[in-house]
Design an enzyme around this catalytic site. Structure first.
Site, mmCIF file in Angstrom:
data_model
loop_
_atom_site.group_PDB
_atom_site.id
_atom_site.type_symbol
_atom_site.label_atom_id
_atom_site.label_comp_id
_atom_site.label_asym_id
_atom_site.label_seq_id
_atom_site.Cartn_x
_atom_site.Cartn_y
_atom_site.Cartn_z
ATOM 1 N N ASN A 55 0.821 -1.208 0.000
ATOM 2 C CA ASN A 55 0.000 0.000 0.000
ATOM 3 C C ASN A 55 0.859 1.263 0.000
ATOM 4 O O ASN A 55 0.536 2.241 -0.681
ATOM 5 C CB ASN A 55 -0.961 0.001 1.189
ATOM 6 C CG ASN A 55 -2.255 -0.726 0.848
ATOM 7 O OD1 ASN A 55 -2.429 -1.198 -0.270
ATOM 8 N ND2 ASN A 55 -3.160 -0.823 1.792
ATOM 9 N N PHE B 84 -1.748 3.117 -11.269
ATOM 10 C CA PHE B 84 -1.525 4.037 -10.142
ATOM 11 C C PHE B 84 -0.596 5.182 -10.509
ATOM 12 O O PHE B 84 0.287 5.555 -9.761
ATOM 13 C CB PHE B 84 -1.064 3.264 -8.885
ATOM 14 C CG PHE B 84 -2.237 2.590 -8.235
ATOM 15 C CD1 PHE B 84 -2.800 1.451 -8.791
ATOM 16 C CD2 PHE B 84 -2.821 3.120 -7.105
ATOM 17 C CE1 PHE B 84 -3.915 0.856 -8.236
ATOM 18 C CE2 PHE B 84 -3.948 2.532 -6.541
ATOM 19 C CZ PHE B 84 -4.480 1.395 -7.110
ATOM 20 N N CYS C 254 -7.672 3.004 3.499
ATOM 21 C CA CYS C 254 -6.403 2.257 3.591
ATOM 22 C C CYS C 254 -5.151 3.105 3.407
ATOM 23 O O CYS C 254 -4.325 3.187 4.311
ATOM 24 C CB CYS C 254 -6.399 1.138 2.560
ATOM 25 S SG CYS C 254 -7.522 -0.179 2.993
HETATM 26 C C1 UDX Z 1 -6.522 0.184 -1.599
HETATM 27 C C2 UDX Z 1 -5.587 -0.874 -2.230
HETATM 28 O O1 UDX Z 1 -5.570 -0.708 -3.646
HETATM 29 C C3 UDX Z 1 -6.012 -2.255 -1.841
HETATM 30 O O2 UDX Z 1 -5.098 -3.221 -2.346
HETATM 31 C C4 UDX Z 1 -5.985 -2.261 -0.314
HETATM 32 O O3 UDX Z 1 -5.906 -3.406 0.300
HETATM 33 C C5 UDX Z 1 -7.039 -1.309 0.211
HETATM 34 O O4 UDX Z 1 -6.618 -0.016 -0.201
HETATM 35 P P1 UDX Z 1 -8.883 1.289 -2.117
HETATM 36 O O5 UDX Z 1 -8.574 2.195 -0.975
HETATM 37 O O6 UDX Z 1 -10.219 0.654 -2.184
HETATM 38 O O7 UDX Z 1 -7.809 0.091 -2.193
HETATM 39 O O8 UDX Z 1 -8.727 2.144 -3.458
HETATM 40 P P2 UDX Z 1 -7.659 2.346 -4.618
HETATM 41 O O9 UDX Z 1 -8.307 2.023 -5.903
HETATM 42 O O10 UDX Z 1 -6.374 1.692 -4.323
HETATM 43 O O11 UDX Z 1 -7.483 3.942 -4.569
HETATM 44 C C6 UDX Z 1 -6.997 4.616 -3.407
HETATM 45 C C7 UDX Z 1 -6.980 6.102 -3.630
HETATM 46 O O12 UDX Z 1 -5.986 6.496 -4.569
HETATM 47 C C8 UDX Z 1 -8.293 6.695 -4.170
HETATM 48 O O13 UDX Z 1 -8.544 7.925 -3.528
HETATM 49 C C9 UDX Z 1 -8.011 6.900 -5.646
HETATM 50 O O14 UDX Z 1 -8.812 7.886 -6.226
HETATM 51 C C10 UDX Z 1 -6.549 7.298 -5.595
HETATM 52 N N1 UDX Z 1 -5.800 7.034 -6.837
HETATM 53 C C11 UDX Z 1 -5.660 5.761 -7.286
HETATM 54 C C12 UDX Z 1 -5.205 8.091 -7.523
HETATM 55 O O15 UDX Z 1 -5.306 9.262 -7.123
HETATM 56 N N2 UDX Z 1 -4.476 7.812 -8.649
HETATM 57 C C13 UDX Z 1 -4.311 6.552 -9.121
HETATM 58 O O16 UDX Z 1 -3.623 6.380 -10.154
HETATM 59 C C14 UDX Z 1 -4.921 5.484 -8.421
#
Ligand code: UDX
Length: 444
Positions: A209, A250, A261
């Site tokens: 993470n 990401f 998370c």
């Molecule tokens: C995350 C992890 O991906 C997952 O493996 C873990 O166990 C729980 O936490 P989640 O919090 O549901 O999952 O969302 P995720 O899709 O990972 O996005 C997290 C945050 O990052 C969101 O606010 C999203 O908008 C942001 N994000 C994601 C970005 O700003 N840019 C990106 O390229 C990807």
């Protein structure tokens, strides 16, 4: 068919339990929160997750899934118990383990037959060993048990697909045969299994993470540089992502990461390092950039609204921390809303599913029943969560209804050229060339 018990009916517990039931196991979900268990028994879900309600229904109808507030009932025939309780942030960012402790104590007092206790909650390195001590010291008489760490990697909004098609399953234990038995439960998913010691498994979760959060803060920092130098970060990320050593995921610049998370886990890992005498420079920078990125949105709104948002109507599209969820925990949208309200703006908003949660968190927002009614009569429109339904809005209609033609695209969802063509003043994130123009930044 195996007998499983799942403690905790939040995102992780519900998804884990339901997916295991769907794979043919018999699952009892235990939660001490009567309200949640009543809802589940009545066929309602306490959370929103696409596809989950149908799956819960299918498995309860088939008799493979049931819900209870009683540990004795839940653990009666169980061979495995998954601990999926919350680990909120404590005052210094450390994970608060009170729910894990309570679950371990109650399991110890209730278990009557040998049990494999599988920890899915994200817990500080060393918690697995601590859990084993709690169980041993709370058992009325000794019954065999083993603790296995099996961190979850589910993303909200795509949790079922993530469960059913994992990139890997990580299992950590000092008891190799217990880890093998848990591996058998996951075998139908046909994913690589990493079996390791318990502390390493716990660390894999934090490191994964923290790494993903670092990628986001990295691209967000690049976005700030792009804005100043006249480059477009969306194209930069595309150009980087084809490199197999980097990959495309990401790397979307935006308003910063939120959710239950990333913010919590990066903070907790930094806290673990600090309490052991280390200085987690990179993790601190990741958090600092993330906070800065949220502030950028308000600063842009202020700049475009002649230096002040006071008395202006600012509308927001999207309140959830990301699309396909109603979760507003650590949502950047709410940080933006609070800041605008503090500065005297009138804030209107629309979100397809997160308005109830957001009103509870930030009562000052005026909720609207569509993106169009949110945008109407506003001085600026901020697009903050990349919901699909915002992609194809009739932007001419939006523009006509607004008081001033200002749009801040916090997720780079729109074509700057198209929006400018129809008359919008557009600001994206890190789109120096397309969005703001080099001269607008005063650098050329
Ligand atoms: C995350 C992890 O991906 C997952 O493996 C873990 O166990 C729980 O936490 P989640 O919090 O549901 O999952 O969302 P995720 O899709 O990972 O996005 C997290 C945050 O990052 C969101 O606010 C999203 O908008 C942001 N994000 C994601 C970005 O700003 N840019 C990106 O390229 C990807």
């Amino acid at each position: 068919m195996r007998q499983l018990s799942v403690v905790g009916s939040g995102y992780v517990g519900l998804v884990t339990g339901t997916c295991f039931a769907d794979m043919g196991n018999s699952v009892t979900l235990v939660d001490i929160d009567e309200r949640k268990i009543d809802m589940l028994q009545a066929g309602q879900l306490p959370i929103y997750e696409p596809g989950l309600a149908e799956m819960v229904q299918r498995n309860t109808d088939a008799g493979r899934m049931r819900f209870t507030t009683s540990y004795a009932d839940g653990l009666a025939d169980a061979e495995f118990v998954f601990v999926c309780v919350g680990t909120p942030s404590g005052v210094d960012g450390e994970a608060d383990l009170q729910y894990v402790r309570a679950a371990a104590q109650t399991i110890a007092k209730t278990m009557r037959q040998p049990l494999i206790v599988i920890n899915k909650s994200t817990v500080p390195v060393g918690t697995g060993d601590w859990t084993a001590e709690i169980i041993s010291s709370n058992q009325p008489q000794p019954v065999d048990f083993a603790v296995v760490s099996c961190p979850e990697f589910l993303r909200e909004g795509s949790a079922i697909a993530d469960f059913m098609h994992p990139d890997r399953t990580v299992l950590g234990s000092s008891d190799a045969s217990a880890a093998e038995r848990v591996a058998e439960l996951y075998a139908p998913l046909e994913a690589p299994v990493v079996i390791t010691d318990i502390r390493t498994a716990e660390m894999i979760k934090y490191a994964s993470n923290a790494f993903l959060a670092t990628r986001i803060s990295f691209i967000n920092e690049i976005s700030i540089i792009c804005e100043r130098l006249g480059a477009d970060v969306t194209e930069v990320a595309r150009g980087m992502g084809y490199d197999k050593r980097i990959g495309p995921h990401f790397l979307q610049a935006g308003i910063g990461f939120g959710g239950s998370c990333f913010p919590k886990d990066v903070k907790a890992l930094a806290n673990m390092a600090q309490t052991h005498g280390m200085h987690p420079q990179l993790l601190n920078a990741v958090m600092e950039i993330n906070a800065f990125q949220r502030r950028q949105i308000t600063l842009k709104a202020r700049e475009l609204l002649d230096g002040s948002v006071s008395g202006k109507t600012v509308s927001m599209l999207g309140l959830a921390f990301k699309q396909n969820t109603d979760d507003t925990r650590e949502s950047p949208s709410l940080t933006v809303a609070r800041s605008l309200l503090n500065q005297g703006a009138i804030v209107k908003a629309y979100d397809p599913v997160a308005m109830a949660n957001a009103s509870r968190d930030v009562p000052g927002i005026t909720m609207c029943d569509s993106p169009y009614s949110a945008a109407a009569e506003s001085d600026a429109l901020l697009v903050l969560t990349p919901w699909n339904e915002f992609k194809q809005l009739d932007m001419r209609r939006v523009l006509k209804s607004m008081r001033r033609p200002i749009i801040i695209d916090g997720r780079n969802m729109y074509s700057p050229d198209e929006l400018k063509e129809i008359g919008f003043v557009y600001r994206g994130v890190g789109r120096g060339y397309n969005g703001e123009g080099r001269l607008a930044n005063g650098d050329d």
